[in-house]
Design a protein around this motif. Structure first.
Motif, PDB file in Angstrom:
ATOM      1  N   ASN A   1      13.111  -7.714 -40.936  1.00 53.38           N
ATOM      2  CA  ASN A   1      12.042  -6.732 -40.857  1.00 53.38           C
ATOM      3  C   ASN A   1      11.741  -6.452 -39.394  1.00 53.38           C
TER       4      ASN A   1
ATOM      5  N   ASP B   1      11.697  -9.912 -37.402  1.00 52.30           N
ATOM      6  CA  ASP B   1      11.339 -11.056 -38.237  1.00 52.30           C
ATOM      7  C   ASP B   1      12.479 -11.323 -39.212  1.00 52.30           C
TER       8      ASP B   1
ATOM      9  N   ASP C   1      13.178 -13.419 -42.500  1.00 53.85           N
ATOM     10  CA  ASP C   1      12.552 -14.190 -43.572  1.00 53.85           C
ATOM     11  C   ASP C   1      13.628 -14.770 -44.463  1.00 53.85           C
ATOM     12  N   TYR C   2      13.447 -16.032 -44.829  1.00 52.36           N
ATOM     13  CA  TYR C   2      14.367 -16.692 -45.743  1.00 52.36           C
ATOM     14  C   TYR C   2      13.636 -16.960 -47.046  1.00 52.36           C
ATOM     15  N   ALA C   3      14.158 -16.418 -48.132  1.00 52.64           N
ATOM     16  CA  ALA C   3      13.509 -16.546 -49.431  1.00 52.64           C
ATOM     17  C   ALA C   3      14.244 -17.507 -50.353  1.00 52.64           C
TER      18      ALA C   3
ATOM     19  N   ARG D   1      17.951 -22.437 -41.285  1.00 53.36           N
ATOM     20  CA  ARG D   1      17.346 -21.929 -40.045  1.00 53.36           C
ATOM     21  C   ARG D   1      18.405 -21.171 -39.249  1.00 53.36           C
TER      22      ARG D   1
END
Length: 174
Positions: free
Chosen positions: A135, A155, A157-159, A165
């Protein structure tokens, strides 16, 4: 009737040329220097992917270009709709990874004409990971003066559910 059926079967098996046996590859493929595929690799869901296919009119007549795609997740744009003999241009591909998850292969049919008509078949592929989201999905620095070092915050994001990481970000040499 039996003889007609026998003749048709014999003709089919004898190697008479048929449409299915025509050599693959259209003459329009040569306009792309036979570079008709691009793999974006594994990308984050939501990424905006861009690639340019170089086009050169190697023929002695002006050529008009049009394109259609097999998926609305790809938008093709020509730098020029008509190329004069020996003129160069690009077909710019935008692939929207918000519109698919997992492996995706999209075919782009580029029709060239009008005097002599041929259709080149280009293929772009990507694998959008649904557990990784960027994002914004696209960063565009525009024109950057030499010596400047612009920056943009993205950004990630890990869902997913694994211990995950980002350890390194590598800038491609090209």
């Amino acid at each position: 009737m039996r003889k007609l059926a026998f003749v048709l079967i014999a003709a089919a098996l004898s190697g008479w040329p048929t449409l299915a046996q025509q050599p693959s590859g259209a003459w329009a493929d040569k306009l792309f220097q036979n570079k008709t595929t691009h793999d974006f690799g594994t990308v984050a869901k939501g990424a905006q992917l861009k690639h340019s296919f170089a086009i050169k009119n190697i023929y002695a007549v002006p050529l008009d270009f049009s394109a259609r795609v097999s998926c609305d997740c790809v938008t093709p744009t020509f730098s020029k709709k008509t190329l004069k003999p020996q003129e160069e241009g690009t077909l710019d591909i935008n692939m929207d990874a918000r519109k698919f998850t997992g492996p995706k292969s999209v075919t782009i049919y580029v029709t060239v004409g009008p005097e002599y008509v041929s259709t080149a078949t280009l293929v772009v592929t990507a694998n959008a990971r649904g557990d990784v989201v960027l994002n914004p999905g696209e960063v565009n620095f525009g024109v950057v003066q030499q010596g400047q070092q612009p920056s943009v915050k993205v950004d990630i994001d890990y869902a997913g559910f694994l211990d995950w990481r980002v350890e390194e970000v590598v800038k491609p040499s090209d």
